[in-house]
Design a protein around this motif. Structure first.
Motif, PDB file in Angstrom:
ATOM      1  N   SER A  97      52.859  51.421  30.596  1.00 53.26           N
ATOM      2  CA  SER A  97      53.390  50.254  29.880  1.00 53.26           C
ATOM      3  C   SER A  97      54.396  49.505  30.748  1.00 53.26           C
ATOM      4  O   SER A  97      54.436  48.264  30.749  1.00 53.26           O
ATOM      5  CB  SER A  97      54.060  50.697  28.577  1.00 53.26           C
ATOM      6  N   PHE A  98      55.201  50.258  31.490  1.00 51.71           N
ATOM      7  CA  PHE A  98      56.185  49.639  32.367  1.00 51.71           C
ATOM      8  C   PHE A  98      55.545  49.155  33.670  1.00 51.71           C
ATOM      9  O   PHE A  98      55.984  48.175  34.262  1.00 51.71           O
ATOM     10  CB  PHE A  98      57.308  50.634  32.662  1.00 51.71           C
ATOM     11  N   ALA A  99      54.477  49.853  34.091  1.00 52.37           N
ATOM     12  CA  ALA A  99      53.804  49.447  35.327  1.00 52.37           C
ATOM     13  C   ALA A  99      52.998  48.169  35.151  1.00 52.37           C
ATOM     14  O   ALA A  99      52.711  47.461  36.129  1.00 52.37           O
ATOM     15  CB  ALA A  99      52.885  50.571  35.812  1.00 52.37           C
ATOM     16  N   SER A 100      52.621  47.855  33.914  1.00 57.37           N
ATOM     17  CA  SER A 100      51.798  46.668  33.683  1.00 57.37           C
ATOM     18  C   SER A 100      52.546  45.387  34.035  1.00 57.37           C
ATOM     19  O   SER A 100      51.931  44.404  34.473  1.00 57.37           O
ATOM     20  CB  SER A 100      51.343  46.613  32.225  1.00 57.37           C
ATOM     21  N   ILE A 101      53.864  45.383  33.867  1.00 57.48           N
ATOM     22  CA  ILE A 101      54.635  44.182  34.191  1.00 57.48           C
ATOM     23  C   ILE A 101      54.982  44.134  35.673  1.00 57.48           C
ATOM     24  O   ILE A 101      55.608  43.169  36.120  1.00 57.48           O
ATOM     25  CB  ILE A 101      55.911  44.121  33.349  1.00 57.48           C
ATOM     26  N   MET A 102      54.598  45.184  36.404  1.00 51.68           N
ATOM     27  CA  MET A 102      54.875  45.222  37.838  1.00 51.68           C
ATOM     28  C   MET A 102      53.627  45.009  38.672  1.00 51.68           C
ATOM     29  O   MET A 102      53.637  45.256  39.879  1.00 51.68           O
ATOM     30  CB  MET A 102      55.537  46.556  38.215  1.00 51.68           C
ATOM     31  N   ILE A 104      50.244  46.300  38.112  1.00 46.18           N
ATOM     32  CA  ILE A 104      49.256  47.359  38.297  1.00 46.18           C
ATOM     33  C   ILE A 104      47.839  46.858  38.028  1.00 46.18           C
ATOM     34  O   ILE A 104      46.870  47.328  38.629  1.00 46.18           O
ATOM     35  CB  ILE A 104      49.569  48.567  37.394  1.00 46.18           C
ATOM     36  N   ARG A 105      47.710  45.863  37.144  1.00 41.76           N
ATOM     37  CA  ARG A 105      46.378  45.327  36.861  1.00 41.76           C
ATOM     38  C   ARG A 105      45.772  44.695  38.116  1.00 41.76           C
ATOM     39  O   ARG A 105      44.586  44.887  38.418  1.00 41.76           O
ATOM     40  CB  ARG A 105      46.450  44.291  35.740  1.00 41.76           C
ATOM     41  N   GLU A 106      46.574  43.951  38.827  1.00 38.49           N
ATOM     42  CA  GLU A 106      46.076  43.291  40.041  1.00 38.49           C
ATOM     43  C   GLU A 106      45.885  44.300  41.176  1.00 38.49           C
ATOM     44  O   GLU A 106      44.904  44.207  41.934  1.00 38.49           O
ATOM     45  CB  GLU A 106      47.047  42.200  40.485  1.00 38.49           C
ATOM     46  N   ASP A 107      46.785  45.271  41.306  1.00 38.28           N
ATOM     47  CA  ASP A 107      46.688  46.248  42.390  1.00 38.28           C
ATOM     48  C   ASP A 107      45.438  47.114  42.269  1.00 38.28           C
ATOM     49  O   ASP A 107      44.807  47.441  43.285  1.00 38.28           O
ATOM     50  CB  ASP A 107      47.930  47.145  42.406  1.00 38.28           C
ATOM     51  N   LEU A 108      45.077  47.494  41.049  1.00 38.43           N
ATOM     52  CA  LEU A 108      43.911  48.352  40.842  1.00 38.43           C
ATOM     53  C   LEU A 108      42.660  47.560  40.470  1.00 38.43           C
ATOM     54  O   LEU A 108      41.615  48.154  40.199  1.00 38.43           O
ATOM     55  CB  LEU A 108      44.198  49.378  39.739  1.00 38.43           C
ATOM     56  N   LYS A 109      42.791  46.236  40.424  1.00 40.47           N
ATOM     57  CA  LYS A 109      41.657  45.353  40.098  1.00 40.47           C
ATOM     58  C   LYS A 109      41.031  45.731  38.757  1.00 40.47           C
ATOM     59  O   LYS A 109      39.816  45.902  38.630  1.00 40.47           O
ATOM     60  CB  LYS A 109      40.605  45.402  41.215  1.00 40.47           C
ATOM     61  N   LEU A 110      41.891  45.884  37.750  1.00 35.19           N
ATOM     62  CA  LEU A 110      41.427  46.250  36.422  1.00 35.19           C
ATOM     63  C   LEU A 110      40.839  45.032  35.719  1.00 35.19           C
ATOM     64  O   LEU A 110      41.381  43.924  35.807  1.00 35.19           O
ATOM     65  CB  LEU A 110      42.581  46.813  35.594  1.00 35.19           C
ATOM     66  N   LYS A 111      39.738  45.253  35.002  1.00 35.63           N
ATOM     67  CA  LYS A 111      39.048  44.177  34.297  1.00 35.63           C
ATOM     68  C   LYS A 111      38.779  44.585  32.850  1.00 35.63           C
ATOM     69  O   LYS A 111      38.571  45.763  32.559  1.00 35.63           O
ATOM     70  CB  LYS A 111      37.713  43.851  34.987  1.00 35.63           C
ATOM     71  N   GLY A 112      38.753  43.610  31.972  1.00 35.31           N
ATOM     72  CA  GLY A 112      38.373  43.865  30.588  1.00 35.31           C
ATOM     73  C   GLY A 112      39.264  44.909  29.930  1.00 35.31           C
ATOM     74  O   GLY A 112      40.485  44.772  29.868  1.00 35.31           O
ATOM     75  N   GLN A 113      38.615  45.979  29.422  1.00 37.69           N
ATOM     76  CA  GLN A 113      39.316  47.046  28.706  1.00 37.69           C
ATOM     77  C   GLN A 113      39.740  48.207  29.620  1.00 37.69           C
ATOM     78  O   GLN A 113      40.117  49.266  29.113  1.00 37.69           O
ATOM     79  CB  GLN A 113      38.421  47.592  27.593  1.00 37.69           C
ATOM     80  N   ASP A 114      39.690  48.002  30.922  1.00 33.06           N
ATOM     81  CA  ASP A 114      40.034  49.098  31.842  1.00 33.06           C
ATOM     82  C   ASP A 114      41.456  49.599  31.611  1.00 33.06           C
ATOM     83  O   ASP A 114      41.708  50.816  31.592  1.00 33.06           O
ATOM     84  CB  ASP A 114      39.884  48.631  33.295  1.00 33.06           C
ATOM     85  N   TYR A 115      42.380  48.670  31.429  1.00 39.16           N
ATOM     86  CA  TYR A 115      43.779  49.061  31.241  1.00 39.16           C
ATOM     87  C   TYR A 115      43.955  49.872  29.959  1.00 39.16           C
ATOM     88  O   TYR A 115      44.675  50.876  29.932  1.00 39.16           O
ATOM     89  CB  TYR A 115      44.652  47.807  31.221  1.00 39.16           C
ATOM     90  N   SER A 116      43.295  49.471  28.895  1.00 40.90           N
ATOM     91  CA  SER A 116      43.388  50.208  27.628  1.00 40.90           C
ATOM     92  C   SER A 116      42.794  51.600  27.751  1.00 40.90           C
ATOM     93  O   SER A 116      43.297  52.566  27.151  1.00 40.90           O
ATOM     94  CB  SER A 116      42.679  49.434  26.510  1.00 40.90           C
ATOM     95  N   TRP A 117      41.727  51.729  28.535  1.00 44.12           N
ATOM     96  CA  TRP A 117      41.097  53.033  28.700  1.00 44.12           C
ATOM     97  C   TRP A 117      41.988  54.022  29.443  1.00 44.12           C
ATOM     98  O   TRP A 117      41.862  55.241  29.257  1.00 44.12           O
ATOM     99  CB  TRP A 117      39.758  52.894  29.421  1.00 44.12           C
TER     100      TRP A 117
END
Length: 223
Positions: A97-102, A104-117
């Motif tokens: 939750s704290f990494a999302s504002i830093m 992490i989505r762009e660093d790991l190239k997360l798409k769609g529901q990847d972050y929720s999973w």
């Protein structure tokens, strides 16, 4: 009741046999039980070795001051480790939750529901392995199994820093759930082992409060 009387007599005969055996053991080793005026002993010892017999005639009295000293010592050696471990593992559950504002989505190239999973897989792993971990805590030496799981959990946390894609961090999050779900049942068991009945509620409350502490500390990290 004839059956009840017969059973009582049989039990009394076994008790007397145990007492006679115990008295023979005392006599062989030159020990005489203190405070025994009749051929009966409150506690029946089925097996006794020389090391135990050295202390059979000595009573142990723990004063309130000594009990407080022992409690402080156990808190220092046992409770401190439980607090630190439970705090870190509680923080790990919410660290994304704290990494999302830093970024992490762009660093790991997360798409769609990847972050929720990444959240879901952790709790699915806990749900699937919690029963097995409870069984292993009861069957294996708790110190070794808990130590192994905490070490494996810490090692897995270190490998999270090396992830660069969704698949890698998904596998590691599953492993984190598998290893960290042992802590809660193991800590309950340790609280029951090391603390008296009237002290257990206080002990469990202290390490469970780390859930709230990690929320406050994690908020500072994300600020």
């Amino acid at each position: 009741n004839p059956q009840l009387k017969q059973g009582f007599e049989a039990h009394l005969g076994e008790t007397q046999n145990h007492v006679r055996r115990l008295e023979q053991v005392f006599q062989m080793h030159g020990h005489t039980p203190k405070g025994v005026d009749c051929p009966a002993i409150d506690g029946i010892i089925e097996e006794a070795d020389e090391e135990v017999l050295k202390y059979t005639d000595a009573s142990i009295t723990i004063t309130p001051e000594e009990n407080k000293r022992l409690l402080r010592l156990i808190d220092k050696r046992v409770l401190t480790i439980m607090l630190g471990t439970y705090f870190c593992q509680s923080l790990d559950k919410q660290i994304l939750s704290f990494a999302s504002i830093m970024g992490i989505r762009e660093d790991l190239k997360l798409k769609g529901q990847d972050y929720s999973w990444l959240f879901t897989c952790l709790y699915l792993a806990i749900l699937c392995t919690e029963g097995l971990q409870n069984y292993l805590v009861q069957r294996l030496p708790i110190n070794r199994w808990l130590g192994f799981c905490v070490f494996a959990w810490g090692t897995t946390c270190c490998f999270v820093a090396l992830c660069h894609n969704f698949t890698g961090i998904l596998v590691l999050r599953i492993l984190l759930g598998v290893f960290e779900c042992v802590c809660q049942p193991a800590f309950v068991a340790l609280s029951a082992i090391w603390y008296k009945k009237e002290e257990q509620a206080r002990t469990i409350t202290l390490w469970y409060c780390c859930n709230g502490l990690q929320a406050m500390f994690g908020g500072l990290l994300g600020a």
